[in-house]
Write a protein that holds these residues in place. Structure first.
Motif, PDB file in Angstrom:
ATOM      1  N   THR A  86     -35.049  19.870  26.063  1.00 18.88           N
ATOM      2  CA  THR A  86     -34.334  20.681  27.051  1.00 18.88           C
ATOM      3  C   THR A  86     -32.828  20.670  26.796  1.00 18.88           C
ATOM      4  OG1 THR A  86     -36.006  20.124  28.667  1.00 18.88           O
ATOM      5  CG2 THR A  86     -33.956  21.010  29.524  1.00 18.88           C
ATOM      6  N   VAL A  87     -32.297  19.502  26.428  1.00 20.90           N
ATOM      7  CA  VAL A  87     -30.858  19.414  26.195  1.00 20.90           C
ATOM      8  C   VAL A  87     -30.533  19.544  24.704  1.00 20.90           C
ATOM      9  CG1 VAL A  87     -30.482  18.016  28.247  1.00 20.90           C
ATOM     10  CG2 VAL A  87     -30.835  16.900  26.035  1.00 20.90           C
ATOM     11  N   ASP A  88     -31.557  19.893  23.911  1.00 22.03           N
ATOM     12  CA  ASP A  88     -31.373  20.162  22.490  1.00 22.03           C
ATOM     13  C   ASP A  88     -30.884  18.950  21.704  1.00 22.03           C
ATOM     14  OD1 ASP A  88     -31.663  21.725  20.327  1.00 22.03           O
ATOM     15  OD2 ASP A  88     -29.865  22.940  20.627  1.00 22.03           O
ATOM     16  N   LEU A  89     -31.458  17.789  21.981  1.00 20.65           N
ATOM     17  CA  LEU A  89     -31.043  16.583  21.267  1.00 20.65           C
ATOM     18  C   LEU A  89     -32.217  15.868  20.608  1.00 20.65           C
ATOM     19  CD1 LEU A  89     -28.340  14.866  23.521  1.00 20.65           C
ATOM     20  CD2 LEU A  89     -28.036  15.826  21.239  1.00 20.65           C
ATOM     21  N   SER A  90     -33.323  16.582  20.383  1.00 30.13           N
ATOM     22  CA  SER A  90     -34.514  15.935  19.812  1.00 30.13           C
ATOM     23  C   SER A  90     -34.190  15.238  18.494  1.00 30.13           C
ATOM     24  CB  SER A  90     -35.617  16.960  19.582  1.00 30.13           C
ATOM     25  OG  SER A  90     -35.895  17.621  20.787  1.00 30.13           O
ATOM     26  N   ALA A 111     -42.739  13.223  28.242  1.00 30.30           N
ATOM     27  CA  ALA A 111     -41.696  13.675  29.168  1.00 30.30           C
ATOM     28  C   ALA A 111     -40.312  13.445  28.571  1.00 30.30           C
ATOM     29  CB  ALA A 111     -41.831  12.937  30.501  1.00 30.30           C
ATOM     30  N   VAL A 112     -40.138  12.313  27.884  1.00 29.94           N
ATOM     31  CA  VAL A 112     -38.850  12.018  27.246  1.00 29.94           C
ATOM     32  C   VAL A 112     -38.575  13.027  26.141  1.00 29.94           C
ATOM     33  CG1 VAL A 112     -37.647  10.367  25.754  1.00 29.94           C
ATOM     34  CG2 VAL A 112     -38.813   9.565  27.824  1.00 29.94           C
ATOM     35  N   ALA A 113     -39.601  13.309  25.322  1.00 34.43           N
ATOM     36  CA  ALA A 113     -39.427  14.260  24.231  1.00 34.43           C
ATOM     37  C   ALA A 113     -39.073  15.642  24.783  1.00 34.43           C
ATOM     38  CB  ALA A 113     -40.698  14.329  23.391  1.00 34.43           C
ATOM     39  N   GLU A 114     -39.730  16.029  25.864  1.00 32.50           N
ATOM     40  CA  GLU A 114     -39.448  17.345  26.467  1.00 32.50           C
ATOM     41  C   GLU A 114     -38.043  17.405  27.038  1.00 32.50           C
ATOM     42  OE1 GLU A 114     -42.416  18.396  29.318  1.00 32.50           O
ATOM     43  OE2 GLU A 114     -44.000  18.498  27.795  1.00 32.50           O
ATOM     44  N   ALA A 115     -37.636  16.298  27.693  1.00 32.18           N
ATOM     45  CA  ALA A 115     -36.288  16.273  28.272  1.00 32.18           C
ATOM     46  C   ALA A 115     -35.240  16.367  27.168  1.00 32.18           C
ATOM     47  CB  ALA A 115     -36.094  14.992  29.084  1.00 32.18           C
ATOM     48  N   ARG A 172     -33.377   8.867  17.968  1.00 36.56           N
ATOM     49  CA  ARG A 172     -33.328   7.461  17.552  1.00 36.56           C
ATOM     50  C   ARG A 172     -31.914   6.952  17.353  1.00 36.56           C
ATOM     51  NH1 ARG A 172     -38.944   5.632  15.755  1.00 36.56           N
ATOM     52  NH2 ARG A 172     -39.992   7.069  17.151  1.00 36.56           N
ATOM     53  N   THR A 173     -30.927   7.798  17.542  1.00 39.94           N
ATOM     54  CA  THR A 173     -29.541   7.375  17.338  1.00 39.94           C
ATOM     55  C   THR A 173     -29.108   6.448  18.467  1.00 39.94           C
ATOM     56  OG1 THR A 173     -29.138   9.544  16.390  1.00 39.94           O
ATOM     57  CG2 THR A 173     -27.195   8.243  16.959  1.00 39.94           C
ATOM     58  N   ARG A 174     -28.300   5.454  18.097  1.00 37.76           N
ATOM     59  CA  ARG A 174     -27.765   4.584  19.138  1.00 37.76           C
ATOM     60  C   ARG A 174     -26.879   5.409  20.068  1.00 37.76           C
ATOM     61  NH1 ARG A 174     -23.671   0.977  19.777  1.00 37.76           N
ATOM     62  NH2 ARG A 174     -22.808   1.382  17.740  1.00 37.76           N
ATOM     63  N   PHE A 175     -27.053   5.189  21.368  1.00 35.76           N
ATOM     64  CA  PHE A 175     -26.381   6.019  22.361  1.00 35.76           C
ATOM     65  C   PHE A 175     -24.873   6.065  22.147  1.00 35.76           C
ATOM     66  CE2 PHE A 175     -24.628   6.899  26.583  1.00 35.76           C
ATOM     67  CZ  PHE A 175     -25.316   8.065  26.888  1.00 35.76           C
ATOM     68  N   GLY A 176     -24.282   4.901  21.857  1.00 33.22           N
ATOM     69  CA  GLY A 176     -22.833   4.813  21.700  1.00 33.22           C
ATOM     70  C   GLY A 176     -22.287   5.551  20.486  1.00 33.22           C
ATOM     71  N   GLU A 177     -23.188   5.887  19.527  1.00 35.24           N
ATOM     72  CA  GLU A 177     -22.732   6.604  18.331  1.00 35.24           C
ATOM     73  C   GLU A 177     -22.695   8.111  18.548  1.00 35.24           C
ATOM     74  OE1 GLU A 177     -25.155   5.475  15.003  1.00 35.24           O
ATOM     75  OE2 GLU A 177     -24.444   3.409  15.032  1.00 35.24           O
TER      76      GLU A 177
END
Lengths: 265, 301
Positions: free
Chosen positions: A136-140, A129-133, A144-149
């Protein structure tokens, strides 16, 4: 495409995904917003439009139960408090700590926690589900990138993916266009449209008429109180907008509401 | 080999082995809880809790001796954790509220202890711990208290991380952050109780805060933080105990064990900090390149 999203098709007399009746909200003792009366049906979207400080974020927080409701009722699919997992919330990214040691993937997984339950670790289905989400937003590629980066736009889409992964029936978006370039805006609009097709109801605060025109059937004009609510083109008249923005000389073009001294927004 | 032998032989003595056991259990739990303290920025609240536990320890001690000490500490910790959670939720300037309430409580503890002239000598033990005189029964107490804290935090760990990252997000998802906060604050309070009898009330904060801070310096990967913090705390406890023993027995320098452990913790933090700064310097241009690459990467739709 989106695993567990609400699949029912909207019916004409379906129970409203969100029904707010004669509600007022306050921060502590200080009244913040009064006379709110509107509904969002499944598969439809309502835009919250008003000047800065008019109560757009306040209304979203009121629906979430984050601030006090002093009168009236709020019901999410006929219930209050909203049943766990019914609401997906996309906050403004500047409310989050950019140094928090968490990857994009882990942020999106947070959307699965509630259905996962205490103590249990994510299953294969949750990872899917996470991979699909993320797809969906084109961020696959950025999982693994740190969110803040991530850039502001990517963070925004990441938070949208988190909401998508939780398969909500009501999606709340707080100024989702802030800091987004045109490409990110188009991607966001596409995602919201797809969710609506799956029956998700959307309430989005924005000062951008493009977003309202692209995805919203209805508009709620705010200025500390409800100014008008109804079908988008009926509500977005110059007279209504002038009343909401409280200023003579407000102009509207196709994309924005132009307020003198407010830089166009 | 001479340098490393004491790391093993010191623990042939039963009281040293007990001290090590207490510290290992404590490190494990304090590491876990400490990472959450770090992620939430609860250092000041933790400080407040250590102050709040002290009058409980003192009153319990005056009332029932060494057994009463534990009961008093537990009662004070649980009350303080709940009161604190509510204060923080309500008060606009919670730092001032915490400081006022808990330094006042600390003073009450000191007055209680000083009124009982018989016990004045025990104040040292309360403030600085008595790691080397822990009885087997107290080892059991510590293990049980730590286990409860471990279960509380372990059971809610992913939700605690979620709440640390995005409080409003947890509300939207249908959690009650206040309940999560009480669970975490009670767990912190339990660690404070367990650590108070070992390293002493004044040094608890180091055990609670330093391992989490070290883990943040060492890694940015969320689920590595917890084992790194716990592992670091365990190694520091082991080295600190052995060092204190060696200095006292063979070196002729009487080092109090609790304070030695804390100094080793802090020295470890210092080394991690220097290493991190050095790595950031060396990796500076590399990181810049990565950042540029990120911006330059085309966004495909």
């Amino acid at each position: 495409m989106i695993g567990n999203a609400f699949q029912e098709t909207p019916r004409a007399n379906a129970v409203a995904a969100l029904q707010v009746a004669e509600a007022s909200f306050a921060y502590g003792a200080e009244p913040a917003l009064t006379g709110i009366d509107f509904a969002v049906l499944p598969g439809q979207a309502v835009a919250l439009i008003g000047p800065n400080g008019s109560g757009k974020s306040t209304l979203l927080k009121g629906v979430l139960g984050l601030i006090t409701r002093t009168s009236g009722t709020v019901e999410v699919l006929g219930q209050w408090p909203a049943p766990a997992g019914y609401i997906g919330y996309v906050p403004q990214t500047d409310q989050l700590d950019p140094h928090f040691p968490v990857s994009l993937e882990q942020v999106v997984m947070m959307g699965r926690f509630r259905s996962l339950g205490w103590w249990r670790l994510p299953s294969k289905a949750d990872h899917r589900a996470v991979a699909e989400a993320l797809e969906t937003v084109d961020l696959s590629a950025r999982a693994r990138t740190r969110f803040g980066e991530l850039s502001g736009g990517q963070q925004q889409r990441g938070l949208l993916a988190r909401a998508v992964a939780s398969a909500p029936r009501l999606l709340l978006l707080d100024e989702p266009f802030n800091g987004l370039d045109q490409i990110n805006r188009d991607a966001l609009i596409e995602t919201v449209k797809r969710l609506k097709q799956q029956g998700v109801a959307v309430l989005v605060s924005t000062h951008d008429l493009d977003l309202a025109r692209a995805v919203c059937e209805s508009v709620l004009l705010l200025n500390g109180a409800q100014v008008a609510f109804g079908p988008r083109d009926e509500v977005l008249t110059l007279a209504n907008v002038q009343q909401a923005f409280g200023s003579v000389g407000v102009e509207m073009d196709e994309h924005t509401i132009v307020v003198p001294g407010h830089g166009g927004h | 080999m001479d340098v490393f032998t004491p790391l093993i032989t010191a623990f042939d003595l039963p009281f040293m082995a007990r001290a090590l056991l207490v510290l290992v259990v404590l490190s494990l739990v304090a590491g876990l809880v400490g990472v959450l303290v770090n992620l939430r920025g609860l250092e000041f609240i933790s400080d407040g809790l250590t102050h709040a536990v002290f009058p409980g320890v003192a009153i319990g001690f005056v009332w029932g001796g060494r057994d009463g000490l534990f009961v008093g500490a537990m009662a004070a910790a649980l009350i303080a954790a709940v009161v604190l959670t509510v204060i923080v939720k309500r008060a606009v300037t919670s730092d001032a509220a915490i400081a006022v309430v808990f330094t006042a409580m600390f003073s009450v503890g000191i007055i209680v202890v000083s009124r009982e002239t018989n016990y004045v000598g025990q104040l040292d033990a309360l403030l600085f711990g008595r790691l080397l005189t822990v009885s087997p029964a107290e080892v059991n107490q510590t293990v049980i208290v730590c286990l409860i804290a471990l279960i509380m935090v372990g059971f809610t760990l992913k939700e605690q991380v979620f709440r640390a990252f995005d409080r409003e997000g947890t509300v939207a998802a249908g959690y009650r952050p206040l309940a999560l906060d009480i669970v975490l604050n009670v767990a912190i309070a339990l660690v404070v109780v367990a650590a108070s009898s070992a390293v002493g009330n004044l040094l608890v904060l180091a055990v609670l805060i330093v391992p989490g801070a070290v883990a943040r310096l060492v890694t940015n990967r969320l689920w590595l933080l917890f084992p790194v913090a716990a592992g670091f705390a365990i190694v520091a406890a082991w080295v600190g105990l052995a060092l204190g023993y060696e200095a006292s027995v063979n070196g002729g320098v009487d080092l109090p064990s609790g304070a030695t452990v804390v100094l080793v913790l802090v020295a470890g933090y210092g080394m991690a900090l220097v290493a991190r700064l050095a790595l950031d310097r060396i990796g500076g241009h590399h990181r810049t390149r990565r950042a540029v690459g990120q911006l330059a990467e085309p966004v495909v739709h």
